[in-house]
Design an enzyme around this catalytic site. Structure first.
Site, PDB file in Angstrom:
ATOM      1  N   TYR A  47       4.099  17.773   9.104  1.00  0.00           N
ATOM      2  CA  TYR A  47       5.490  17.989   8.699  1.00  0.00           C
ATOM      3  C   TYR A  47       6.242  18.563   9.887  1.00  0.00           C
ATOM      4  CZ  TYR A  47       9.102  18.482   5.172  1.00  0.00           C
ATOM      5  OH  TYR A  47      10.252  18.358   4.464  1.00  0.00           O
ATOM      6  N   LYS A 102      -3.081  -2.532 -12.714  1.00  0.00           N
ATOM      7  CA  LYS A 102      -2.974  -3.492 -11.615  1.00  0.00           C
ATOM      8  C   LYS A 102      -3.125  -2.764 -10.277  1.00  0.00           C
ATOM      9  CE  LYS A 102      -1.462  -7.840 -11.500  1.00  0.00           C
ATOM     10  NZ  LYS A 102      -1.258  -8.940 -12.392  1.00  0.00           N
TER      11      LYS A 102
HETATM   12  C1  LIG Z   1      -2.857 -11.826 -16.670  1.00  0.00           C
HETATM   13  C2  LIG Z   1      -1.483 -11.324 -16.620  1.00  0.00           C
HETATM   14  O1  LIG Z   1      -1.019 -10.928 -15.592  1.00  0.00           O
HETATM   15  C3  LIG Z   1      -0.724 -11.329 -17.824  1.00  0.00           C
HETATM   16  O2  LIG Z   1      -1.232 -11.734 -18.856  1.00  0.00           O
HETATM   17  O3  LIG Z   1       0.438 -10.907 -17.785  1.00  0.00           O
HETATM   18 MG   LIG Z   2       1.069 -10.026 -15.979  1.00  0.00          MG
END
Ligand SMILES: CC(=O)C(=O)O
Ligand SMILES: [Mg+2]
Ligand SMILES: NC(=O)C1=CN([C@@H]2O[C@H](COP(=O)(O)OP(=O)(O)OC[C@H]3O[C@@H](n4cnc5c(N)ncnc54)[C@H](OP(=O)(O)O)[C@@H]3O)[C@@H](O)[C@H]2O)C=CC1
Length: 759
Positions: A47, A102
């Site tokens: 920093y 994800k």
């Molecule tokens: C597999 C995926 O990304 C969906 O079903 O939205």
């Molecule tokens: Mg999806």
């Protein structure tokens, strides 16, 4: 013909899913600093004032941001929650578990750092305006679960506005994976892309993107008919149209899906459950290709197709049938390749390269170390294997390489890679070996399910673990305890034990009680135990009862330890179960830290082993490493390295090395050496005579205290994951968890017990 695989994917209950998300720190992600922040100097560097230097460097040359910040390895997963999976428009906040999921898949499969951002608006302009200004923070943008047609507008506009890849995965991820599967299905059925007739049912995000990619790959536009809820998208249609559908409208007399499918070669389903009937399938060409990809339920099931045709190639979006067309095969690797060349975009060439690389992978012979990812059934390219599975460890080197190459060749790589062979090696090193090891363990156990005794059956986390063990199809779970107490505790905790595969056994009431008591008495009568002592132990002590079950073949393995100190539990078990003949019982811990996996031994049994015992521990640990899929490189650890500094305590270790020399063992080992020499290639290079071919992956500790202290410190301070100590060398599989073990730890140990029951 495609049917549900024997080892259909594990099913999970709603309760398990909620607990998984809630346990520990809520959610699935945390942020970890990559630099030390310990001293005033660290702070001054990280920093103010030190941070001003990279600021000025980046202001002068923006490309330096890739050198000095996280940008180069960071992808944002962004959604407004208007089309969450197949669940529909449930809003930005509700989409967060999917987006976090994800983000962790990015990390897990391709070592891409990722963060989820939920943008609370359904207005395309507002969404675009929000995201467009975030470019400096990220190396790429993964748009997710945004409904059509807004998704097209949003993606196109952001691609124009931003100089980093913007990729709507529901469109292009799906298109790439289905293109890969299709390339191979065409090959298997001897078709030519240019003359193949395809019908795509579903004209939303996925459907439109799929046929765009198919056309870019060489399908003739006039051979593709698009359908939606109103039937065929033909030229001149006005109802339910938009510009994206119009672009694919064809001149045709057909009006319904049924008419369009008459004689067609391929059905691509990106619509809804049950949209395809057996009658329609009947009318398709010879060797029809049917990709029913609606989630979670396909347009038609493989069983329905199998009833009427034996010549079809079938794929679905699900893991419990062969040929799973799933986005996770794509996005982590596509972004990996794009980030590594600092691509400005993900273009059609890169998408096609990814599809072709995926397709090619399925055509290659499956080597031994990959077969495990396929549940031991080494698949062969053909109708039931046209696409790799997500756990295929070859994906991480094959797909990013192809994507990076295509980016360079199509001129969108800002930092071309000069040595692609070296790049392929670096990619393989990003693979997380323990994940595939655990996966292999689970897959093997699913093929050969085992009866595991959960000795402390009245404990809540043990009951949860037993349920999970059964739900994951690993075998039968036996809960030891008082029936009424177990049921009451389960009711109180909201755990449903009424399922096939869970048994409750009360030791006192068991008809095997007498046999176990005799067995124990036989073993203990000359060790100061009276018959009544043995009777009491069998009646009251679940470890003794469980160990007798396993010793006498009534169960395959034991997991215990939640209510008892490790050494106490081990002493209980050792009264009944001996070491395997010719083996020594030791504890091995698997330590996962910063992408490295090392095995540490002995972490459980020998307090201060002599040289002979250290050599035995080394042999036992090397054998275990091999069974876990590692080629062992052992470092015999001490505080000194090859005699310096001199000290009495290192002499045992030096002697152990000499003993191993005499035994002519068939694995790499050397020592004595300090831990940094064992693990750090540069430190190792100071000793050119060393006999290890690389950093050690098995650390043999000089004594229990150093083993225990170092693994526990790594866990608490180093953020490492430690699995174990795993008991190795016993004649029957027994695993002892720690006192504070969570249900997931207990299931892992139960699975390991079940795995070793089969070796
Ligand atoms: C597999 C995926 O990304 C969906 O079903 O939205
Ligand atoms: Mg999806
Ligand atoms: N396997 C995989 O990896 C993936 C699968 N999918 C699946 O694809 C499907 C569509 O997703 P997505 O494109 O994102 O959704 P969208 O909402 O963007 O589009 C859905 C499309 O399907 C059409 N449709 C719905 N029901 C029927 C039906 N019974 N017959 C014909 N057409 C129908 C709609 O028609 P209309 O335009 O007339 O409303 C629309 O064109 C979902 O089931 C999803 O689970 C999606 C992404 C990845």
């Amino acid at each position: 013909m495609a049917k549900k695989t024997e080892n259909s994917g594990p099913s999970v209950s709603a309760q398990e899913a909620l607990e998984f998300h809630a346990m520990g720190r809520p959610g699935k992600l945390e942020v970890v600093a990559t630099k030390p922040m310990a001293t005033q100097r660290d702070l001054s560097l990280a920093y103010s004032p030190g941070v001003a230097v990279p600021v000025l460097a980046i202001a002068e040359d923006p490309s330096r941001a890739f050198d000095y910040t996280t940008r180069g390895n960071m992808v944002a997963v962004i959604s407004n929650g208007t089309a969450i999976l197949g669940l529909g428009n449930l809003g930005a906040l509700a989409s967060k578990p999917v987006m976090e999921g994800k983000a962790v898949l990015f990390k897990r499969f391709a070592d891409v750092d990722s963060i989820d951002l939920e943008v609370d608006t359904e207005d395309a302009d507002e969404f675009i305006n929000c995201v467009r200004f975030l470019g400096p923070s990220f190396g790429g943008i993964n748009l997710e679960d945004i409904k059509a047609p807004e998704c097209f507008i949003i993606e196109q506009r952001l691609r124009e506005l931003m100089d980093i890849p913007v990729f709507h995965d529901d469109q292009h991820g799906t298109a790439i994976i289905s293109a890969a599967g299709l390339i191979n299905a065409l090959e298997v059925t001897g078709r030519d892309m240019k003359t193949t007739r395809m019908v795509c049912n579903g004209a939303g995000a996925a459907g439109i993107a799929c046929i765009e990619l198919m056309k870019a790959m060489g399908f003739a536009p006039e051979n593709i008919i698009l359908c939606d809820t109103k039937g065929v998208v033909y030229q001149g249609r006005t109802e339910g149209m938009n510009q994206w559908k119009s672009a694919h409208a064809v001149k045709t007399d057909t009006r319904s899906l049924a008419e369009a499918l008459d004689g067609a070669d391929v059905f691509l389903g990106l619509s809804a459950k049950g949209a395809l009937t057996t009658k329609m399938v009947q009318s398709m060409a010879k060797n029809p290709i049917i990709f029913a990809m609606a989630n979670p339920d396909p347009e038609i099931t493989p069983e329905e197709v199998a009833e009427i045709r034996t010549d079809a190639i079938m794929a679905t979006g699900r893991s419990d049938y062969p040929n799973q067309v799933n986005n996770v095969l794509g996005f982590p690797y596509i972004f990996r390749g794009a980030l590594d060349v600092r691509a400005t975009t993900i273009n059609d060439d890169m998408k096609i390269a990814a599809a072709r690389a995926l397709a090619e992978l399925a055509r290659k012979d499956v080597p031994d170390d990959v077969a495990a990812a396929y549940q031991g059934n080494r698949p062969k390219f053909g109708p039931n294997y046209i696409i790799p599975v997500p756990f295929d460890p070859r994906l991480i080197s094959a797909i990013p390489l192809a994507v990076a190459k295509a980016a360079m060749e199509s001129g969108v790589a800002r930092k071309p890679i000069l040595d692609l062979d070296r790049y392929a090696q670096e990619l393989s090193a990003r693979r997380d070996p323990i994940a595939s090891t655990l996966q292999r363990i689970y897959d093997r156990v699913r093929r050969q399910p085992k009866r595991i005794v959960f000795a402390e059956g009245e404990e809540e986390q043990v009951m949860r673990a037993a349920v999970s063990y059964v739900n994951q199809k690993l075998g039968t779970a036996i809960l030891l305890g008082r029936d009424d107490v177990i049921k009451e505790n389960a009711r109180h905790a909201g755990i449903d034990l009424n399922k096939q595969g869970i048994e409750i056994i009360n030791a006192r009431l068991s008809r095997r009680n007498g046999i176990y008591t005799d067995f124990l008495y036989e073993r203990m009568q000359r060790k100061g135990f009276l018959f009544r002592d043995c009777q009491r132990l069998i009646n009251n002590d679940r470890n003794h009862f469980a160990a007798c079950m396993v010793a006498l073949g009534d169960a395959d393995g034991i997991v215990t330890g939640v209510t008892r100190n490790y050494s106490t539990a081990l002493d209980d078990i050792r009264r009944i179960i001996d070491a395997k003949p010719g083996h020594r019982v030791i504890g091995v811990s698997i330590v996962l830290a910063r992408g490295k996996t090392v095995l540490v031994a002995d972490t459980a049994v020998h307090d201060m082993p002599n040289a002979e015992q250290i050599a035995d521990i080394a042999e036992e640990a090397a054998g275990f490493a091999r069974r876990m899929g590692y080629e062992p490189r052992l470092a015999m650890l001490a505080y000194s390295t090859f005699g310096h500094p001199q000290g009495e305590r290192s002499e045992r270790v030096q002697e152990a090395v000499r003993i191993l020399d005499k035994r002519r063992v068939d694995f790499e080992y050397d020592g004595e050496m300090a831990a940094d020499v064992a693990l750090n290639a540069r430190a190792m290079a100071q000793y050119p005579f060393i006999r290890l071919t690389g950093p050690a992956n098995v650390l043999i500790m000089p004594a229990f205290h150093s083993a225990s202290i170092s693994t526990k410190m790594l866990q608490e301070l180093g953020g490492s994951t430690v699995i174990g100590p795993l008991l190795v060398g016993l004649n029957k599989p027994v695993q002892i968890v720690s006192l504070n073990a969570k249900d997931s730890d207990i299931v892992n140990m139960a699975a390991i017990a079940a795995y070793t029951a089969g070796t």
